[in-house]
Design a protein around this motif. Structure first.
Motif, PDB file in Angstrom:
ATOM      1  N   UNK A  20       0.815  -1.205   0.000  1.00 44.17           N
ATOM      2  CA  UNK A  20       0.000   0.000   0.000  1.00 44.17           C
ATOM      3  C   UNK A  20       0.850   1.257   0.000  1.00 44.17           C
ATOM      4  N   UNK A  21       0.175   2.379  -0.165  1.00 46.27           N
ATOM      5  CA  UNK A  21       0.875   3.659  -0.281  1.00 46.27           C
ATOM      6  C   UNK A  21      -0.054   4.762   0.188  1.00 46.27           C
ATOM      7  N   UNK A  22       0.487   5.667   0.989  1.00 45.60           N
ATOM      8  CA  UNK A  22      -0.290   6.822   1.435  1.00 45.60           C
ATOM      9  C   UNK A  22       0.646   8.005   1.626  1.00 45.60           C
ATOM     10  N   UNK A  23       0.302   9.106   0.989  1.00 48.35           N
ATOM     11  CA  UNK A  23       1.098  10.321   1.101  1.00 48.35           C
ATOM     12  C   UNK A  23       0.159  11.523   1.130  1.00 48.35           C
ATOM     13  N   UNK A  24       0.334  12.370   2.116  1.00 47.25           N
ATOM     14  CA  UNK A  24      -0.467  13.590   2.227  1.00 47.25           C
ATOM     15  C   UNK A  24       0.472  14.787   2.310  1.00 47.25           C
ATOM     16  N   UNK A  25       0.015  15.910   1.823  1.00 42.11           N
ATOM     17  CA  UNK A  25       0.773  17.152   1.937  1.00 42.11           C
ATOM     18  C   UNK A  25      -0.177  18.283   2.282  1.00 42.11           C
TER      19      UNK A  25
END
Length: 241
Positions: A20-25
């Motif tokens: 999985x992958x999760x990136x927030x900015x």
């Protein structure tokens, strides 16, 4: 194994690299950080199947298959066949889209044998399907290119993104939101440099000096006589020295 299907090769390689992958900015508004972009690929454990159970806990509640409407497929022969919530398709959730819809991995032909060919579709909140890409790799590139901006998947629908999301697009991804202008003029976002205009010699405009006001003839004569007397006196002084 639970669903008797095989992951596509590119998605399988992705999960072998990371589960999985999760990136927030975030952006700062009045010195307060606010989460804006979100890029999510569900892990294998959260790769849930849609349409297999009822939407509500009430008895005899309708399922997604009961709510499906096939009338919108009429007259759309040039468009790809839409997924189905019944046994004709297998649908798995890749991205919950922060509640704005769902990005799904779709096995479109599940009978009589599940085809390994998959596609990526977007399911909006009104349960309408919108085609995104044929492969997971292409979708992953779209996800990164759109920076995970809010509602970016709606840019691939007929009704587009909301006015609020369009403001974020104009700030961080102006070319994406102005695709109509880009298709009309291919060079509209290209800086045009004309060397003939940039490197041409600049012609200096001559400076026009103002003439002193004309003096009467008598004054001019007296002025010349005074200067001649001064020069003669200077010459005499020098000879004396």
């Amino acid at each position: 194994q639970k669903n008797s299907c095989v992951l596509p090769e590119d998605l399988k390689n992705f999960y072998l690299m990371t589960d999985g992958f999760q990136m927030t900015w975030s952006v700062k508004t009045d010195d307060t950080p606010m989460t804006l972009g979100s890029m999510v690929i569900n892990s294998v454990s959260k790769l849930c199947r849609l349409g297999g159970s009822s939407m509500y806990t009430l008895p005899n509640a309708p399922s997604l298959a009961d709510l499906e409407d096939d009338t919108d497929e009429e007259g759309e022969e040039d468009k790809p066949e839409k997924p189905h919530f019944d046994s004709r398709s297998l649908i798995f959730e890749l991205d919950p889209c922060s509640g704005n819809g769902k990005v799904c991995l779709v096995y479109k032909h599940a009978k009589p044998v599940i085809s390994p060919d998959t596609e990526i579709w977007f399911l909006d909140r009104a349960l309408y399907w919108h085609f995104l890409t044929k492969t997971f790799t292409a979708y992953y590139r779209l996800l990164i290119t759109h920076l995970g901006l809010p509602q970016w998947q709606y840019a691939f629908t007929s009704y587009g993104v909301s006015p609020q999301a369009k403001q974020w697009f104009n700030m961080y991804k102006p070319i994406t939101i102005n695709t109509a202008l880009l298709s009309e003029e291919a060079d509209s976002f290209v800086n045009k440099l004309d060397p003939n205009k940039v490197f041409k010699s600049k012609n200096k405009t001559p400076v026009i000096k103002k003439k002193p006001p004309s003096q009467p003839a008598g004054s001019q004569k007296s002025h010349t006589s005074m200067t001649s007397s001064k020069t003669s006196s200077l010459a005499g002084n020098s000879s004396r020295k």
